[in-house]
Design an enzyme around this catalytic site. Structure first.
Site, PDB file in Angstrom:
ATOM      1  N   HIS A 179     100.472  49.173 -12.614  1.00  0.00           N
ATOM      2  CA  HIS A 179      99.057  49.300 -12.963  1.00  0.00           C
ATOM      3  C   HIS A 179      98.645  50.731 -13.307  1.00  0.00           C
ATOM      4  CE1 HIS A 179      98.433  45.274 -11.181  1.00  0.00           C
ATOM      5  NE2 HIS A 179      99.141  45.686 -10.153  1.00  0.00           N
ATOM      6  N   ASP A 180      98.902  51.647 -12.374  1.00  0.00           N
ATOM      7  CA  ASP A 180      98.301  52.977 -12.475  1.00  0.00           C
ATOM      8  C   ASP A 180      98.831  53.797 -13.641  1.00  0.00           C
ATOM      9  OD1 ASP A 180      96.758  52.421 -10.247  1.00  0.00           O
ATOM     10  OD2 ASP A 180      98.199  53.271  -8.851  1.00  0.00           O
ATOM     11  N   ASP A 221     100.995  54.494  -8.328  1.00  0.00           N
ATOM     12  CA  ASP A 221     100.467  55.865  -8.472  1.00  0.00           C
ATOM     13  C   ASP A 221     101.630  56.842  -8.647  1.00  0.00           C
ATOM     14  OD1 ASP A 221      97.413  55.705  -6.996  1.00  0.00           O
ATOM     15  OD2 ASP A 221      98.907  54.322  -6.227  1.00  0.00           O
ATOM     16  N   PHE A 244      91.499  45.615  -6.111  1.00  0.00           N
ATOM     17  CA  PHE A 244      91.556  46.377  -4.866  1.00  0.00           C
ATOM     18  C   PHE A 244      90.827  47.715  -4.942  1.00  0.00           C
ATOM     19  CE2 PHE A 244      93.596  49.461  -2.046  1.00  0.00           C
ATOM     20  CZ  PHE A 244      93.475  48.826  -0.827  1.00  0.00           C
ATOM     21  N   ASN A 245      91.132  48.549  -5.941  1.00  0.00           N
ATOM     22  CA  ASN A 245      90.557  49.896  -5.985  1.00  0.00           C
ATOM     23  C   ASN A 245      89.033  49.868  -6.002  1.00  0.00           C
ATOM     24  OD1 ASN A 245      93.059  51.126  -5.995  1.00  0.00           O
ATOM     25  ND2 ASN A 245      93.096  51.506  -8.198  1.00  0.00           N
ATOM     26  N   ASP A 283      95.985  57.241  -4.371  1.00  0.00           N
ATOM     27  CA  ASP A 283      96.336  56.800  -3.010  1.00  0.00           C
ATOM     28  C   ASP A 283      97.777  56.299  -2.975  1.00  0.00           C
ATOM     29  OD1 ASP A 283      95.883  54.560  -4.621  1.00  0.00           O
ATOM     30  OD2 ASP A 283      95.038  53.360  -3.002  1.00  0.00           O
ATOM     31  N   ASN A 293      95.181  52.488  -0.456  1.00  0.00           N
ATOM     32  CA  ASN A 293      96.193  51.529  -0.024  1.00  0.00           C
ATOM     33  C   ASN A 293      96.673  51.807   1.401  1.00  0.00           C
ATOM     34  OD1 ASN A 293      99.349  51.731   0.223  1.00  0.00           O
ATOM     35  ND2 ASN A 293      98.799  53.374  -1.185  1.00  0.00           N
TER      36      ASN A 293
END
Length: 313
Positions: free
Chosen positions: A238-239, A16, A165-166, A11, A40
């Site tokens: 993060h991703d 990402d 969140f995810n 997303d 997001n």
């Protein structure tokens, strides 16, 4: 070395986008498809952002749009983190191509069914598409080698005190995925908040001078703006840890654990709960990443950005 066939699902999203930059640069990965998910931002915005990222980095894999929302709940978006567009900051090229007419699940199923070897899924947003795939095509489960995901946190959340969140966006989907029996690599907040890229690292990437590296540095500038206000010393990318797990596992500390997803409750919906002490004789269902060599992670990102070439004099 034989390349690992993967499907990128996300997303995007600044982290990402950087994860996809890293994956596309790696000679170890074969990106068979890209799919967008509502996370997001709305599916319209994440699909548009996915196409712009792919155009920027020269990724010409088949691309398809995901569902308009989670399996059963209403969408949650995060404009305070990624901006109103879902990818605010530097200017990006307009998409050089359109998504396929088929859905994300249909594209995933096509890639899996046509592959001579199992394919790894790399979801860096809510797990809606992956869960929908498993519901629609249980016969293809054996064609999934593993799922390297960014999501969850064993000790705390980032959108609620308990939930990342995810996972919070679609906990029913996450629950289905964690119960699927498919091997899972989990990059949750326990490790991703250690995956910090500091302002001096932004400058190292910016100094590479090529168009992709410049945009990556500007993505980091924007993403750090939100996190700096929260007291972070850098931007937690993060991703990209979900991609690093496939191409540089030696920089990670991993523990096998049994993880469940809480789908109920006023305070803990979306929490990922680990059975650290094997209290219920659960066999581990996830390889959970708990540590990372931060400097090596930054090196990985910088080398990937460098691979997109130098600006000619």
């Amino acid at each position: 070395m034989k390349k690992i066939p993967i499907i990128l699902d996300g997303d995007p999203g600044h982290d990402d986008a950087i994860a996809w930059m890293l994956a596309n640069a790696s000679p170890l990965l074969d990106i068979r498809a890209v799919t967008s998910v509502c996370g997001n931002q709305t599916i319209e915005k994440t699909t548009y952002n996915a196409l712009r990222i792919m155009t920027l980095i020269g990724l010409r894999a088949p691309m398809a749009r995901g569902r308009t929302g989670p399996l059963v709940s209403e969408p949650i978006v995060a404009p305070t983190v990624h901006g109103k567009s879902g990818l605010d900051g530097p200017d990006l090229p307009e998409p050089a191509f359109e998504p396929l007419e088929m859905s994300a699940v249909e594209l995933m199923a096509k890639v899996l069914s046509e592959s001579a070897e199992p394919v790894t899924l790399v979801p860096t947003g809510p797990l809606t598409n992956v869960a929908a795939l498993l519901l629609a095509h249980p016969e293809l489960k054996s064609k999934i080698r593993e799922i390297s995901l960014m999501g969850g946190g064993l000790h705390h959340g980032n959108w609620t005190p308990a939930a990342e969140f995810n996972i919070l966006v679609d906990p029913e989907a996450a629950d289905l995925v964690f119960r699927s029996g498919i091997p899972i690599i989990m990059a949750g907040l326990d490790v991703t908040e250690q995956a910090l890229v500091f302002p001096e690292d932004f400058e190292r990437i910016r100094a590479l001078g090529n168009p992709v590296a410049t945009v990556v540095a500007e993505w980091l500038d924007f993403f750090y703006g939100f996190h700096r206000a929260k007291g972070y010393p850098g931007a937690p990318v993060h991703d990209a840890v979900a991609v690093a797990a496939l191409i540089a596992p030696e920089i990670l500390t991993i523990e096998e654990l049994y993880v469940e997803v809480e789908t109920q409750g006023d305070y803990c919906r979306g929490a990922t709960v680990a059975d650290y002490y094997r209290l219920h004789d659960h066999k581990p269902n996830a390889r959970v990443i708990l540590g990372i060599d931060r400097a090596a992670f930054v090196d990985l990102l910088a080398e990937a950005a460098k691979s997109y070439g130098e600006v000619s004099a």
